[in-house]
Design an enzyme around this catalytic site. Sequence first.
Site, PDB file in Angstrom:
ATOM      1  N   ASP A 177       4.638  -7.530  11.053  1.00  8.58           N
ATOM      2  CA  ASP A 177       4.999  -6.534  10.033  1.00  8.58           C
ATOM      3  C   ASP A 177       5.651  -7.208   8.825  1.00  8.58           C
ATOM      4  O   ASP A 177       5.337  -6.887   7.676  1.00  8.58           O
ATOM      5  CB  ASP A 177       5.960  -5.490  10.615  1.00  8.58           C
ATOM      6  CG  ASP A 177       5.283  -4.569  11.614  1.00  8.58           C
ATOM      7  OD1 ASP A 177       4.142  -4.877  12.034  1.00  8.58           O
ATOM      8  OD2 ASP A 177       5.886  -3.551  11.995  1.00  8.58           O
ATOM      9  N   LEU A 223       3.932   2.137   9.957  1.00  8.49           N
ATOM     10  CA  LEU A 223       3.445   1.583   8.691  1.00  8.49           C
ATOM     11  C   LEU A 223       4.298   0.423   8.185  1.00  8.49           C
ATOM     12  O   LEU A 223       4.146  -0.016   7.043  1.00  8.49           O
ATOM     13  CB  LEU A 223       3.370   2.686   7.620  1.00  8.49           C
ATOM     14  CG  LEU A 223       2.454   3.872   7.971  1.00  8.49           C
ATOM     15  CD1 LEU A 223       2.415   4.892   6.832  1.00  8.49           C
ATOM     16  CD2 LEU A 223       1.037   3.398   8.306  1.00  8.49           C
TER      17      LEU A 223
HETATM   18  C1  MEV Z   1       4.255  -2.946  15.337  1.00  8.66           C
HETATM   19  O1  MEV Z   1       3.775  -2.681  14.022  1.00  8.66           O
HETATM   20  C2  MEV Z   1       3.329  -3.885  16.055  1.00  8.66           C
HETATM   21  C3  MEV Z   1       3.734  -4.231  17.471  1.00  8.66           C
HETATM   22  O2  MEV Z   1       2.739  -5.133  17.962  1.00  8.66           O
HETATM   23  C4  MEV Z   1       5.107  -4.872  17.535  1.00  8.66           C
HETATM   24  C5  MEV Z   1       5.140  -6.262  16.893  1.00  8.66           C
HETATM   25  O3  MEV Z   1       4.117  -6.920  16.819  1.00  8.66           O
HETATM   26  O4  MEV Z   1       6.247  -6.669  16.515  1.00  8.66           O
HETATM   27  C6  MEV Z   1       3.727  -3.018  18.395  1.00  8.66           C
END
Ligand code: MEV
Length: 327
Positions: free
Chosen positions: A159, A114
Amino acid sequence: MPAGFDRAGSTRTLDHAAFVSARANGKVILLGEHAVVYGSPAIALGLTSGAEACVRHAECSTLSIGTGERLTSSDRPVGEEPVALRALRELLASLDAPPVEAKTVLAIPAGAGLGASAALGVALARAVTALSGSLAAGSIGRAALAWENVFHGNASGIDTAAAEHGGCLWFTRQGGVSPLRLGSSLQVVVALVEPGASTRLMVEAVAERRRQDPEGVGRVMAAIAGLVEAARQALAAGASGELGSLMLRNQELLVELGVSTPGLDRACGLALGQGALGAKLTGAGGGGCVIALVDGESRTRVLDAWQRVGFSCLEAKAGPDASSALG
Ligand code: MEV
């Protein structure tokens, strides 16, 4: 949480004059995780809860997360400090800011996909910036990404972008972030299914799979990119049924990449059995959370079914007015 946040999401706390406080929110990824690391687009939706950080000037930097230990750099050489303190050092260096005493609180689970660490990074960057009174363009995002990269190694930046901007977002590593036009309201429910795996390890596992099978993984990544493009059209048209089908196909591809788990698959099945339009894991996978796209009818049924089996649940929404999740 103090009231009266300004537009940058920061404020002076009322209870302690020397501290400056700011917050930022978590996110779910609607489509495109993992492929986004390799340059494909992804779509994120901001949550309305996340992290709060309070900072004040100090002789040497300290950091506490929730009720956890207060980490201090005073008695440790650079390079030997705990990882969260190293991340704070990178964040401060990126902002060219002096040491701070930092206290943080999380309102979403950490390590569940999240975006908790990104929300902490953005909240800290906002608070430090507000403390020093300077705000160069793009500095919050850069500082939060410097923090995030200490934890995740090769973070795409989605994120931290979602934590900074909120709302429903289009993101690419090269082009950054832009708000998406929605043809109708978007209702997503989130279940915390099981403990998550480290994002760093999941991203490394996909990288290893790609080294072993560049063509196969390349095909999966290209297929995910196609789904994300189609989802942008579906969102603009308010075509929820189509969006749900694209999310389901994305989940199948994430299974192929090896990042889903039996628990996540079962949680998706449970939501679909209650009429969800689509369901998939969100974030790095290996555990953590599942999201389901719902409408007025299926929302309560999905939440009830998940809660009956013991999952904690959250909701995320966005509307055609494209309002930010921060507020
Ligand atoms: C993590 O929320 C999403 C991933 O694609 C990693 C990233 O984009 O940094 C797994």
